[in-house]
Design an enzyme around this catalytic site. Structure first.
Site, short mmCIF file in Angstrom:
data_model
loop_
_atom_site.label_atom_id
_atom_site.label_comp_id
_atom_site.label_asym_id
_atom_site.label_seq_id
_atom_site.Cartn_x
_atom_site.Cartn_y
_atom_site.Cartn_z
N MET A 5 32.35 49.00 47.96
CA MET A 5 33.04 48.45 46.82
C MET A 5 31.99 48.04 45.78
O MET A 5 31.52 46.91 45.78
CB MET A 5 33.88 47.26 47.26
CG MET A 5 34.58 46.60 46.14
SD MET A 5 35.68 45.21 46.55
CE MET A 5 35.64 45.03 48.27
N PRO A 6 31.62 48.95 44.88
CA PRO A 6 30.61 48.62 43.87
C PRO A 6 31.13 47.63 42.83
O PRO A 6 32.31 47.62 42.49
CB PRO A 6 30.31 49.96 43.19
CG PRO A 6 30.94 50.99 44.02
CD PRO A 6 32.00 50.34 44.83
N TYR A 7 30.20 46.81 42.38
CA TYR A 7 30.48 45.84 41.33
C TYR A 7 29.36 45.99 40.30
O TYR A 7 28.19 45.87 40.64
CB TYR A 7 30.48 44.43 41.91
CG TYR A 7 30.51 43.33 40.88
CD1 TYR A 7 31.71 42.88 40.35
CD2 TYR A 7 29.33 42.74 40.43
CE1 TYR A 7 31.74 41.86 39.41
CE2 TYR A 7 29.36 41.73 39.49
CZ TYR A 7 30.55 41.30 38.98
OH TYR A 7 30.58 40.30 38.06
N PHE A 37 34.45 48.08 40.59
CA PHE A 37 34.72 47.01 39.64
C PHE A 37 33.66 47.02 38.55
O PHE A 37 32.47 47.06 38.85
CB PHE A 37 34.71 45.64 40.33
CG PHE A 37 35.81 45.50 41.33
CD1 PHE A 37 37.01 44.89 40.97
CD2 PHE A 37 35.67 45.99 42.62
CE1 PHE A 37 38.04 44.77 41.89
CE2 PHE A 37 36.70 45.86 43.54
CZ PHE A 37 37.88 45.26 43.18
#
EC number: 5.3.2.-
Length: 69
Positions: free
Chosen positions: A1-3, A41
């Protein structure tokens, strides 16, 4: 889940430009790291030029100096 957190000065970035940043950043992570777009995100923060410094000056003062040249 990249931010991903993108910070820019608050000098008129349009809603369309922000949309393009979100889309392009998401696509880059999908292409390069095989990340799922629906779990990526992207946060765009607009920072006052009074709160952004380069060298010994805040950007507000740098912009004023540049206009005088």
């Amino acid at each position: 889940m990249p931010y991903v957190n993108i910070k820019v000065t608050d000098e008129g970035v349009t809603a369309e430009q922000k949309r393009q940043l979100v889309k392009g950043t998401t696509q880059l992570l999908a292409d390069v790291l095989n990340k799922e777009p629906h779990t990526t995100f992207v946060l765009i923060e607009e920072v006052s030029t009074d709160n952004w410094g380069i060298g010994y000056q805040v950007v507000t003062e740098l912009r004023k100096s540049a206009k005088q040249i």
